[in-house]
Design a protein around this motif. Structure first.
Motif, PDB file in Angstrom:
ATOM      1  N   GLN A  49      70.838  -8.564 -17.222  1.00 24.06           N
ATOM      2  CA  GLN A  49      70.885 -10.130 -16.939  1.00 24.06           C
ATOM      3  C   GLN A  49      70.648 -11.173 -17.961  1.00 24.06           C
ATOM      4  N   HIS A  50      71.380 -12.168 -18.077  1.00 28.15           N
ATOM      5  CA  HIS A  50      71.365 -13.065 -19.187  1.00 28.15           C
ATOM      6  C   HIS A  50      69.966 -13.876 -18.948  1.00 28.15           C
ATOM      7  N   LEU A  51      69.242 -13.999 -20.192  1.00 27.90           N
ATOM      8  CA  LEU A  51      68.000 -14.488 -20.066  1.00 27.90           C
ATOM      9  C   LEU A  51      68.036 -16.111 -20.392  1.00 27.90           C
ATOM     10  N   GLU A  52      69.216 -16.812 -20.233  1.00 22.03           N
ATOM     11  CA  GLU A  52      69.348 -18.244 -20.313  1.00 22.03           C
ATOM     12  C   GLU A  52      68.766 -18.864 -18.857  1.00 22.03           C
ATOM     13  N   GLU A  53      68.635 -18.077 -17.739  1.00 22.40           N
ATOM     14  CA  GLU A  53      68.094 -18.763 -16.500  1.00 22.40           C
ATOM     15  C   GLU A  53      66.517 -18.187 -16.515  1.00 22.40           C
ATOM     16  N   GLY A  54      66.026 -17.643 -17.330  1.00 23.23           N
ATOM     17  CA  GLY A  54      64.761 -16.985 -17.563  1.00 23.23           C
ATOM     18  C   GLY A  54      63.717 -18.241 -17.998  1.00 23.23           C
ATOM     19  N   LEU A  55      62.339 -17.738 -17.851  1.00 18.74           N
ATOM     20  CA  LEU A  55      61.184 -18.395 -18.069  1.00 18.74           C
ATOM     21  C   LEU A  55      60.374 -18.474 -19.008  1.00 18.74           C
ATOM     22  N   VAL A  56      60.441 -19.337 -19.996  1.00 19.18           N
ATOM     23  CA  VAL A  56      59.613 -19.415 -21.264  1.00 19.18           C
ATOM     24  C   VAL A  56      58.254 -19.628 -20.952  1.00 19.18           C
ATOM     25  N   ILE A  57      57.274 -18.819 -21.254  1.00 20.92           N
ATOM     26  CA  ILE A  57      55.768 -19.086 -20.725  1.00 20.92           C
ATOM     27  C   ILE A  57      55.029 -18.794 -22.231  1.00 20.92           C
ATOM     28  N   GLY A  58      54.826 -19.650 -22.703  1.00 17.03           N
ATOM     29  CA  GLY A  58      54.177 -19.561 -24.149  1.00 17.03           C
ATOM     30  C   GLY A  58      55.175 -18.935 -25.199  1.00 17.03           C
ATOM     31  N   GLU A  62      60.659 -14.487 -19.596  1.00 20.36           N
ATOM     32  CA  GLU A  62      60.451 -13.681 -18.368  1.00 20.36           C
ATOM     33  C   GLU A  62      61.838 -13.615 -17.581  1.00 20.36           C
ATOM     34  N   CYS A  63      62.565 -12.465 -17.523  1.00 21.09           N
ATOM     35  CA  CYS A  63      63.849 -12.320 -17.039  1.00 21.09           C
ATOM     36  C   CYS A  63      64.020 -12.811 -15.562  1.00 21.09           C
ATOM     37  N   PRO A  64      65.233 -13.495 -15.161  1.00 22.79           N
ATOM     38  CA  PRO A  64      65.116 -14.337 -13.791  1.00 22.79           C
ATOM     39  C   PRO A  64      65.337 -13.042 -12.815  1.00 22.79           C
ATOM     40  N   LEU A  65      65.914 -11.841 -13.286  1.00 24.31           N
ATOM     41  CA  LEU A  65      66.136 -10.967 -12.319  1.00 24.31           C
ATOM     42  C   LEU A  65      65.308 -10.190 -11.626  1.00 24.31           C
ATOM     43  N   HIS A  66      64.322  -9.518 -12.424  1.00 21.55           N
ATOM     44  CA  HIS A  66      63.272  -8.669 -11.955  1.00 21.55           C
ATOM     45  C   HIS A  66      61.807  -8.880 -12.585  1.00 21.55           C
ATOM     46  N   GLN A  67      61.845  -9.973 -13.207  1.00 20.29           N
ATOM     47  CA  GLN A  67      60.654 -10.534 -14.085  1.00 20.29           C
ATOM     48  C   GLN A  67      59.995  -9.549 -15.123  1.00 20.29           C
ATOM     49  N   GLY A  68      60.865  -8.921 -15.736  1.00 20.22           N
ATOM     50  CA  GLY A  68      60.468  -7.838 -16.858  1.00 20.22           C
ATOM     51  C   GLY A  68      60.379  -9.152 -17.897  1.00 20.22           C
TER      52      GLY A  68
END
Length: 102
Positions: A49-58, A62-68
């Motif tokens: 899954q591309h990380l571009e939609e992921g969440l940067v937390i500090g 976090e991957c947007p698909l399964h929260q790895g």
């Protein structure tokens, strides 16, 4: 010797965010964190899954698909389902521009 490639201006990536950057058939994620700018492979090692939609937390993405989650600076996988580290790439900033070494 590293081949430094221009990515974008520093102000093109919001704080605690990332952008997708594609170059010669490869995809990267370029991050803006409190510790500076970083670059990793653009796809999660779990299900590609591309990380571009992921969440940067500090200092973590976090991957947007399964929260790895991965440590941005080192690419280290932090929790399941992600268990394979992300590849990281050297980044430098010069005169307000971001460069990545490939």
């Amino acid at each position: 010797m590293s081949n430094w490639i221009h990515v974008c201006a520093t102000d093109e990536i919001d704080e605690e965010d990332l952008i997708r950057w594609d170059h010669e058939g490869r995809t990267f994620a370029i991050y803006n964190t409190d510790d500076g700018f970083f670059a990793t492979d653009g796809y999660c090692t779990h299900e590609q899954q591309h990380l571009e939609e992921g969440l940067v937390i500090g200092k973590v993405i976090e991957c947007p698909l399964h929260q790895g989650r991965f440590e941005i600076a080192t690419g280290r996988a932090l929790n399941p389902p992600a268990c394979i580290d992300l590849k990281t790439f050297p980044v430098k900033v010069e005169a307000g521009d971001i460069y990545i070494a490939l």
